[in-house]
Design an enzyme around this catalytic site. Structure first.
Site, PDB file in Angstrom:
ATOM      1  N   GLU A   1      -2.166 -27.596  28.810  1.00 47.25           N
ATOM      2  CA  GLU A   1      -3.272 -27.962  27.900  1.00 47.25           C
ATOM      3  C   GLU A   1      -3.054 -29.322  27.227  1.00 47.25           C
ATOM      4  OE1 GLU A   1      -6.219 -27.031  27.114  1.00 47.25           O
ATOM      5  OE2 GLU A   1      -6.367 -25.093  28.100  1.00 47.25           O
TER       6      GLU A   1
ATOM      7  N   THR B   1       1.748  -4.270   4.242  1.00 46.68           N
ATOM      8  CA  THR B   1       1.668  -4.500   5.685  1.00 46.68           C
ATOM      9  C   THR B   1       1.079  -5.868   6.048  1.00 46.68           C
ATOM     10  OG1 THR B   1      -0.453  -3.360   5.742  1.00 46.68           O
ATOM     11  CG2 THR B   1       1.514  -2.053   6.258  1.00 46.68           C
ATOM     12  N   ASP B   2       0.429  -6.540   5.072  1.00 47.84           N
ATOM     13  CA  ASP B   2      -0.252  -7.799   5.407  1.00 47.84           C
ATOM     14  C   ASP B   2       0.715  -8.885   5.878  1.00 47.84           C
ATOM     15  OD1 ASP B   2      -2.626  -6.622   4.870  1.00 47.84           O
ATOM     16  OD2 ASP B   2      -2.977  -7.607   2.959  1.00 47.84           O
TER      17      ASP B   2
ATOM     18  N   SER C   1       1.575  -7.571  -0.520  1.00 51.51           N
ATOM     19  CA  SER C   1       2.353  -8.518   0.291  1.00 51.51           C
ATOM     20  C   SER C   1       1.606  -9.796   0.645  1.00 51.51           C
ATOM     21  CB  SER C   1       2.880  -7.827   1.555  1.00 51.51           C
ATOM     22  OG  SER C   1       1.862  -7.663   2.501  1.00 51.51           O
TER      23      SER C   1
ATOM     24  N   LYS D   1       0.628  -7.032  12.823  1.00 49.54           N
ATOM     25  CA  LYS D   1      -0.491  -6.194  12.394  1.00 49.54           C
ATOM     26  C   LYS D   1      -1.708  -6.614  13.197  1.00 49.54           C
ATOM     27  CE  LYS D   1      -2.720  -4.576   8.146  1.00 49.54           C
ATOM     28  NZ  LYS D   1      -2.736  -4.718   6.676  1.00 49.54           N
TER      29      LYS D   1
ATOM     30  N   TYR E   1      -8.316   0.892  -3.109  1.00 47.26           N
ATOM     31  CA  TYR E   1      -7.195   1.339  -3.951  1.00 47.26           C
ATOM     32  C   TYR E   1      -6.504   0.095  -4.471  1.00 47.26           C
ATOM     33  CZ  TYR E   1      -4.768  -0.110   0.213  1.00 47.26           C
ATOM     34  OH  TYR E   1      -4.327  -0.863   1.263  1.00 47.26           O
TER      35      TYR E   1
ATOM     36  N   THR F   1       0.820  -1.213   0.000  1.00 49.52           N
ATOM     37  CA  THR F   1       0.000   0.000   0.000  1.00 49.52           C
ATOM     38  C   THR F   1       0.849   1.255   0.000  1.00 49.52           C
ATOM     39  OG1 THR F   1      -1.807  -1.145   1.078  1.00 49.52           O
ATOM     40  CG2 THR F   1      -1.767   1.234   1.339  1.00 49.52           C
TER      41      THR F   1
END
Ligand code: ASN
Length: 337
Positions: free
Chosen positions: A294, A100-101, A67, A173, A34, A20
């Protein structure tokens, strides 16, 4: 005089990969609609003339992609170019513009495999450069400022978003519609304000010079896949991923990496067949998975990712598997990196 200041400034190379930060929308009101990866590196640099006051900057277009589409081949290509530049005497710092992904994955990968003290900064933006209040210009300015500062040396791969300096290992992110998108469960390392860096803490995990991994010896990355857990989950995805050749499966678990009783038998069987099982957590603000909490990891011979989210666990598992397929060694690496 000009030549004198040029000599004093650090030499910073900006490697552009798309995202972006290189995006363009139809109108200034389009902050979220965009196309990513449209604008070339020369135009990005020209858009921030103030960069020339921080460093002698030159750009290279390594790729031009959003990305989410980055592949392991792309990662290796970028990593090798970063290593070449880091070895070069006339380069003081490296900036990577990135979508940024998957920015957190690339930053962590480089943090593990680049053998240099030189600053490596990964940066992106949440809004395209064509939008009102676009954040890319300032993020890039901050990235170049940190890349050219001596203080940033030896601190591992860093990320500059929203005025913060984050460790590439820790940052993730967390939200996709705000400019304050990137957070770390353990807090930022510092701030960049008006081109100056202010530091408050250091990364505690092994990275770069102190890492046992080296991009120069990695020929390819093994297939590591992620399966997501939730109520009523079935074992279909886990089995299918293993069948298609995954060497390790990251269990993106609920809570503290817990595993549904509907999935446990399949994971036991896959481990017996040689697939590494790595328990992580997909909780939003940061998971924390402990051995034998767990699930009896010792008994099943599984590995835990501790605080690494599933996508970061995938990156470490791929890099680790280039060295060993011993689950105890893998677990040591998950504690140390
Ligand atoms: N903000 C962004 O950069 C998102 C974009 N999809 C990318 O990762 O390339």
């Amino acid at each position: 005089k000009e030549a004198e200041t040029q000599q004093k400034l650090a030499n910073v190379v900006i490697l552009a990969t798309g995202g972006t930060i290189a995006g363009a929308g139809a109108s200034a009101a389009n902050s979220a609609t965009y196309q990513a990866a449209k604008v070339g590196i020369e135009q990005l640099i020209a858009g921030v003339p103030e960069l020339s006051q921080l460093a002698n900057v030159r750009g290279e277009q390594v790729m031009q992609i959003a990305s989410e589409s980055i592949t392991n081949e792309n990662l290796l290509q970028l990593g090798r170019r970063v290593a070449e530049l880091a070895d070069s005497k006339d380069v003081d710092g490296i900036v990577i513009t990135h979508g940024t992904d998957t920015l957190e994955e690339t930053a962590y990968f480089l943090n593990l495999v680049e053998k240099t003290e030189k600053p490596i900064i990964v940066v992106g933006s949440m809004r395209p450069g064509t939008a009102m209040s676009a954040d890319g210009m300032l993020n890039l300015y901050n990235a170049v400022a940190v890349a050219s500062s001596k203080d940033a040396r030896g601190k591992g791969v860093l990320v500059t978003m929203n005025d913060e300096i984050q460790s590439g290992r820790d940052v993730s992110k967390m939200i996709n519609i705000k400019t304050e998108a990137f957070k770390s469960a353990w807090g930022p390392l510092g701030m960049v304000v008006e081109g100056k860096s202010y530091w408050y803490r250091l990364p505690a995990k092994r990275h770069t010079m102190d890492s046992e991994f080296d991009i120069k010896t990695i020929k390819s990355l093994p297939d590591v896949e992620i399966a997501y857990s939730y109520g009523n989950v079935s074992d279909t995805a886990y089995k299918a991923l293993a069948q298609s050749g995954a060497k390790a499966i990251i269990h993106a678990g609920t809570g503290n990496g817990s595993v549904s009783s509907r999935v446990v038998p399949a994971l036991q069987a896959l481990r017996k067949d040689g697939v590494q099982i790595i328990r992580s957590s997909h909780v939003n603000a940061g998971g924390f998975v402990l051995r034998n909490a767990e699930q009896p990891d010792d008994k099943y011979d599984w590995v835990v990712a501790n605080d690494l989210n599933p996508q970061k666990a995938r990156v470490l598992a791929m890099v680790a598997l280039t060295k060993t397929n011993d689950s105890k060694e893998l677990q040591r690496m998950f504690w140390e990196y």
